[in-house]
Design a protein around this motif. Structure first.
Motif, PDB file in Angstrom:
ATOM      1  N   PRO A   1       0.838  -1.204   0.000  1.00  0.00           N
ATOM      2  CA  PRO A   1       0.000   0.000   0.000  1.00  0.00           C
ATOM      3  C   PRO A   1       0.874   1.256   0.000  1.00  0.00           C
ATOM      4  O   PRO A   1       1.991   1.256   0.540  1.00  0.00           O
ATOM      5  CB  PRO A   1      -0.787  -0.122   1.311  1.00  0.00           C
ATOM      6  N   LYS A   2       0.376   2.308  -0.579  1.00  0.00           N
ATOM      7  CA  LYS A   2       1.136   3.564  -0.629  1.00  0.00           C
ATOM      8  C   LYS A   2       1.367   4.149   0.758  1.00  0.00           C
ATOM      9  O   LYS A   2       2.264   4.975   0.946  1.00  0.00           O
ATOM     10  CB  LYS A   2       0.425   4.567  -1.542  1.00  0.00           C
ATOM     11  N   THR A   3       0.596   3.703   1.724  1.00  0.00           N
ATOM     12  CA  THR A   3       0.781   4.154   3.108  1.00  0.00           C
ATOM     13  C   THR A   3       1.859   3.346   3.840  1.00  0.00           C
ATOM     14  O   THR A   3       2.194   3.661   4.981  1.00  0.00           O
ATOM     15  CB  THR A   3      -0.542   4.034   3.879  1.00  0.00           C
ATOM     16  N   PHE A   4       2.384   2.325   3.197  1.00  0.00           N
ATOM     17  CA  PHE A   4       3.406   1.457   3.795  1.00  0.00           C
ATOM     18  C   PHE A   4       4.663   2.262   4.096  1.00  0.00           C
ATOM     19  O   PHE A   4       5.165   2.998   3.243  1.00  0.00           O
ATOM     20  CB  PHE A   4       3.716   0.325   2.817  1.00  0.00           C
ATOM     21  N   ASP A   5       5.182   2.153   5.292  1.00  0.00           N
ATOM     22  CA  ASP A   5       6.376   2.896   5.712  1.00  0.00           C
ATOM     23  C   ASP A   5       7.583   1.957   5.699  1.00  0.00           C
ATOM     24  O   ASP A   5       7.724   1.117   6.587  1.00  0.00           O
ATOM     25  CB  ASP A   5       6.170   3.473   7.114  1.00  0.00           C
ATOM     26  N   PRO A   6       8.492   2.082   4.723  1.00  0.00           N
ATOM     27  CA  PRO A   6       9.652   1.184   4.651  1.00  0.00           C
ATOM     28  C   PRO A   6      10.567   1.288   5.864  1.00  0.00           C
ATOM     29  O   PRO A   6      11.307   0.343   6.166  1.00  0.00           O
ATOM     30  CB  PRO A   6      10.379   1.647   3.380  1.00  0.00           C
ATOM     31  N   GLU A   7      10.534   2.430   6.563  1.00  0.00           N
ATOM     32  CA  GLU A   7      11.394   2.600   7.734  1.00  0.00           C
ATOM     33  C   GLU A   7      10.814   1.924   8.974  1.00  0.00           C
ATOM     34  O   GLU A   7      11.548   1.559   9.895  1.00  0.00           O
ATOM     35  CB  GLU A   7      11.596   4.096   8.004  1.00  0.00           C
ATOM     36  N   ASN A   8       9.508   1.785   8.989  1.00  0.00           N
ATOM     37  CA  ASN A   8       8.822   1.142  10.120  1.00  0.00           C
ATOM     38  C   ASN A   8       7.719   0.252   9.548  1.00  0.00           C
ATOM     39  O   ASN A   8       6.530   0.512   9.730  1.00  0.00           O
ATOM     40  CB  ASN A   8       8.244   2.199  11.060  1.00  0.00           C
ATOM     41  N   PRO A   9       8.122  -0.819   8.833  1.00  0.00           N
ATOM     42  CA  PRO A   9       7.159  -1.552   8.004  1.00  0.00           C
ATOM     43  C   PRO A   9       6.228  -2.460   8.788  1.00  0.00           C
ATOM     44  O   PRO A   9       6.626  -3.088   9.769  1.00  0.00           O
ATOM     45  CB  PRO A   9       8.065  -2.383   7.099  1.00  0.00           C
ATOM     46  N   ASP A  10       4.980  -2.490   8.336  1.00  0.00           N
ATOM     47  CA  ASP A  10       4.038  -3.517   8.777  1.00  0.00           C
ATOM     48  C   ASP A  10       4.216  -4.682   7.800  1.00  0.00           C
ATOM     49  O   ASP A  10       3.715  -4.648   6.668  1.00  0.00           O
ATOM     50  CB  ASP A  10       2.603  -2.974   8.740  1.00  0.00           C
ATOM     51  N   LEU A  11       4.940  -5.707   8.208  1.00  0.00           N
ATOM     52  CA  LEU A  11       5.345  -6.775   7.301  1.00  0.00           C
ATOM     53  C   LEU A  11       4.175  -7.612   6.811  1.00  0.00           C
ATOM     54  O   LEU A  11       4.302  -8.349   5.827  1.00  0.00           O
ATOM     55  CB  LEU A  11       6.387  -7.663   7.981  1.00  0.00           C
ATOM     56  N   GLY A  12       3.049  -7.500   7.450  1.00  0.00           N
ATOM     57  CA  GLY A  12       1.862  -8.212   6.993  1.00  0.00           C
ATOM     58  C   GLY A  12       1.210  -7.576   5.785  1.00  0.00           C
ATOM     59  O   GLY A  12       0.259  -8.126   5.231  1.00  0.00           O
ATOM     60  N   LEU A  13       1.724  -6.418   5.358  1.00  0.00           N
ATOM     61  CA  LEU A  13       1.126  -5.698   4.232  1.00  0.00           C
ATOM     62  C   LEU A  13       1.923  -5.856   2.938  1.00  0.00           C
ATOM     63  O   LEU A  13       1.729  -5.087   2.002  1.00  0.00           O
ATOM     64  CB  LEU A  13       0.990  -4.209   4.584  1.00  0.00           C
ATOM     65  N   ILE A  14       2.801  -6.854   2.886  1.00  0.00           N
ATOM     66  CA  ILE A  14       3.482  -7.156   1.621  1.00  0.00           C
ATOM     67  C   ILE A  14       2.516  -7.971   0.768  1.00  0.00           C
ATOM     68  O   ILE A  14       2.270  -9.149   1.028  1.00  0.00           O
ATOM     69  CB  ILE A  14       4.794  -7.921   1.872  1.00  0.00           C
ATOM     70  N   LEU A  15       1.948  -7.329  -0.232  1.00  0.00           N
ATOM     71  CA  LEU A  15       0.896  -7.948  -1.046  1.00  0.00           C
ATOM     72  C   LEU A  15       1.461  -8.950  -2.047  1.00  0.00           C
ATOM     73  O   LEU A  15       0.814  -9.946  -2.377  1.00  0.00           O
ATOM     74  CB  LEU A  15       0.096  -6.876  -1.777  1.00  0.00           C
ATOM     75  N   SER A  16       2.660  -8.663  -2.541  1.00  0.00           N
ATOM     76  CA  SER A  16       3.313  -9.530  -3.510  1.00  0.00           C
ATOM     77  C   SER A  16       4.777  -9.108  -3.573  1.00  0.00           C
ATOM     78  O   SER A  16       5.116  -7.990  -3.165  1.00  0.00           O
ATOM     79  CB  SER A  16       2.653  -9.414  -4.889  1.00  0.00           C
ATOM     80  N   ALA A  17       5.644  -9.992  -4.068  1.00  0.00           N
ATOM     81  CA  ALA A  17       7.070  -9.679  -4.128  1.00  0.00           C
ATOM     82  C   ALA A  17       7.710 -10.372  -5.323  1.00  0.00           C
ATOM     83  O   ALA A  17       7.192 -11.361  -5.845  1.00  0.00           O
ATOM     84  CB  ALA A  17       7.765 -10.096  -2.834  1.00  0.00           C
ATOM     85  N   VAL A  18       8.865  -9.839  -5.739  1.00  0.00           N
ATOM     86  CA  VAL A  18       9.587 -10.380  -6.882  1.00  0.00           C
ATOM     87  C   VAL A  18      11.053  -9.982  -6.750  1.00  0.00           C
ATOM     88  O   VAL A  18      11.375  -8.974  -6.107  1.00  0.00           O
ATOM     89  CB  VAL A  18       8.985  -9.845  -8.213  1.00  0.00           C
ATOM     90  N   GLU A  19      11.938 -10.786  -7.338  1.00  0.00           N
ATOM     91  CA  GLU A  19      13.361 -10.475  -7.358  1.00  0.00           C
ATOM     92  C   GLU A  19      13.830 -10.281  -8.795  1.00  0.00           C
ATOM     93  O   GLU A  19      13.305 -10.923  -9.718  1.00  0.00           O
ATOM     94  CB  GLU A  19      14.181 -11.610  -6.738  1.00  0.00           C
ATOM     95  N   THR A  20      14.827  -9.400  -8.999  1.00  0.00           N
ATOM     96  CA  THR A  20      15.466  -9.262 -10.299  1.00  0.00           C
ATOM     97  C   THR A  20      16.976  -9.380 -10.133  1.00  0.00           C
ATOM     98  O   THR A  20      17.537  -8.959  -9.124  1.00  0.00           O
ATOM     99  CB  THR A  20      15.128  -7.920 -10.983  1.00  0.00           C
ATOM    100  N   PHE A  21      17.619  -9.974 -11.136  1.00  0.00           N
ATOM    101  CA  PHE A  21      19.058 -10.162 -11.143  1.00  0.00           C
ATOM    102  C   PHE A  21      19.627  -9.454 -12.368  1.00  0.00           C
ATOM    103  O   PHE A  21      19.224  -9.741 -13.496  1.00  0.00           O
ATOM    104  CB  PHE A  21      19.424 -11.643 -11.230  1.00  0.00           C
ATOM    105  N   LEU A  22      20.563  -8.551 -12.154  1.00  0.00           N
ATOM    106  CA  LEU A  22      21.231  -7.868 -13.267  1.00  0.00           C
ATOM    107  C   LEU A  22      22.325  -8.770 -13.805  1.00  0.00           C
ATOM    108  O   LEU A  22      23.222  -9.191 -13.058  1.00  0.00           O
ATOM    109  CB  LEU A  22      21.811  -6.546 -12.789  1.00  0.00           C
ATOM    110  N   ARG A  23      22.254  -9.070 -15.117  1.00  0.00           N
ATOM    111  CA  ARG A  23      23.178 -10.026 -15.710  1.00  0.00           C
ATOM    112  C   ARG A  23      23.686  -9.535 -17.061  1.00  0.00           C
ATOM    113  O   ARG A  23      22.965  -8.824 -17.776  1.00  0.00           O
ATOM    114  CB  ARG A  23      22.484 -11.388 -15.873  1.00  0.00           C
ATOM    115  N   PRO A  24      24.907  -9.905 -17.435  1.00  0.00           N
ATOM    116  CA  PRO A  24      25.414  -9.507 -18.755  1.00  0.00           C
ATOM    117  C   PRO A  24      24.729 -10.300 -19.853  1.00  0.00           C
ATOM    118  O   PRO A  24      24.360 -11.464 -19.660  1.00  0.00           O
ATOM    119  CB  PRO A  24      26.901  -9.842 -18.666  1.00  0.00           C
ATOM    120  N   GLY A  25      24.551  -9.666 -20.998  1.00  0.00           N
ATOM    121  CA  GLY A  25      23.915 -10.335 -22.125  1.00  0.00           C
ATOM    122  C   GLY A  25      24.516  -9.889 -23.440  1.00  0.00           C
ATOM    123  O   GLY A  25      25.363  -8.992 -23.496  1.00  0.00           O
ATOM    124  N   MET A  26      24.078 -10.516 -24.504  1.00  0.00           N
ATOM    125  CA  MET A  26      24.456 -10.135 -25.860  1.00  0.00           C
ATOM    126  C   MET A  26      23.194 -10.035 -26.705  1.00  0.00           C
ATOM    127  O   MET A  26      22.279 -10.854 -26.560  1.00  0.00           O
ATOM    128  CB  MET A  26      25.388 -11.172 -26.498  1.00  0.00           C
TER     129      MET A  26
END
Length: 365
Positions: A70-95
């Motif tokens: 939610p836009k009201t989520f405070d990253p400095e004092n997070p309510d961890l129950g409000l993580i609605l979804s998550a994803v990871e990205t990896f920066l990698r070399p390519g051609m």
């Protein structure tokens, strides 16, 4: 699919943010353990993720965690129950190769660990997160393509820009009798010490292959490949070694063989021990055109079978092999409906259906 229940938050009330907060990141691990760590207790799962997140492949901001909150989520004092979804990205070399520009070194971004907690499913949060992520990736000037492996079929991610590509495999049981070839091929073991030089040679050969292919093809308007690098393969082996030592608690847990290489040619195989699922994955496979194909294939595959048997694994698996490999082994190339490779181009260029993913093997996973 939209739930009949009112959503906890409307799509206008949420946003996607990158995070480096250890509390938030560890909560995403706790959430997704139910999908990817079912056999592990929470402490062991977290310990594995800490180890993997601190490898050369993932450090210096190459691994980024994103959360839909939610836009009201405070990253400095997070309510961890409000993580609605998550994803990871990896920066990698390519051609990327095109007829106009030839082969160019570019940055690519792999997408992984897409997960929505069960109590937040049915509200379209996963789809929204991936659309927002696509927009963020398009704003990264240096990133020219992005890719992921879909376990939910070919359609979900295709709607957001990731076009499904070839998804086939050969499964070779460790007790399968390879064709008699009168083999005279002599192999060297690939180790941590010899891996770097071999991978550098592989990257050079890949560049030359793409150059020739883009100059001669009329089937594709562009080629894309994830550049081989030793840090990715080392990350995979750290994963296997952790499982051997801390999950399966094997008395002999030090994995030392990373593949095999023909002494007389540029043919080689690199593998990854999936100890939990009892399979040896071929992550990279190259048979030099100048080598005796049948003899070299059987020698490399025999080495893979021997390594699998050493660790009591039941099969050897290779993704998207050439038809010639199936013909030599006498085995079927079968469609794989999980981990479907999906490629997205983030620059103004041809549609992804006109792009071939070169070296579309387990390596890029």
């Amino acid at each position: 699919m939209t739930s009949a229940k009112p959503a906890p938050y409307s799509h206008d009330e949420v946003h996607l943010i990158p995070t480096t907060s250890q509390a938030i990141i560890q909560q995403t691990w706790t959430n997704n353990r139910e999908e990817w760590g079912k056999t592990l207790d929470l402490a062991t799962y977290h310990a594995r993720e800490v180890v993997l997140a601190n490898q050369e492949f993932t450090n210096n901001s190459k691994l980024q965690v994103w959360v839909l909150v939610p836009k009201t989520f405070d990253p400095e004092n997070p309510d961890l129950g409000l993580i609605l979804s998550a994803v990871e990205t990896f920066l990698r070399p390519g051609m990327v190769a095109t007829k106009e520009l030839g082969v160019r070194d570019v940055a690519s971004l792999s997408v992984a660990s897409v997960f929505t907690p069960a109590h937040y499913r049915g509200y379209g949060y996963g789809s929204l997160m991936m659309r927002l992520l696509w927009s963020r990736i398009e704003q990264m000037d240096s990133v020219e393509f992005t890719f992921l492996y879909s376990d939910v079929g070919p359609i979900f991610y295709a709607r957001m820009g990731w076009d499904p590509k070839r998804s086939e495999e050969i499964v070779i049981p460790t007790d399968f009798s390879l064709p008699a070839s009168g083999c005279t091929v002599t192999l060297d073991n690939v180790t941590d010490q010899s891996l770097g030089n071999l991978v550098a040679l592989d990257a050079q050969q890949l560049r030359e292959t793409m150059k020739v292919q883009i100059e001669t093809t009329t089937d594709f308007t562009a080629l894309a490949a994830v550049t081989p690098e030793p840090t990715c393969l080392q990350w995979l082996h750290v994963r296997s070694r952790f499982v051997a030592a801390h999950v399966l608690k094997l008395e002999q847990h030090e994995i030392t063989s990373l593949g095999a290489r023909d002494q007389a040619s540029n043919s080689f195989v690199l593998w990854f021990h999936d100890l939990v699922k009892s399979q040896l994955f071929i992550v990279r496979w190259r048979v030099d055109p100048s080598a005796n194909q049948a003899e070299t294939v059987c020698a490399l595959m025999s080495a893979a079978q021997a390594e699998a048997k050493k660790w009591s694994l039941t099969k050897v698996v290779i993704w998207n092999p050439e038809q010639s490999l199936g013909d030599i082994l006498g085995l079927e190339i079968a469609y794989r409906d999980s981990a479907i490779p999906s490629l997205g181009l983030t620059v103004s260029s041809p549609t992804t259906s006109r792009i071939e993913w070169v070296m579309n093997e387990k390596y890029s996973w």
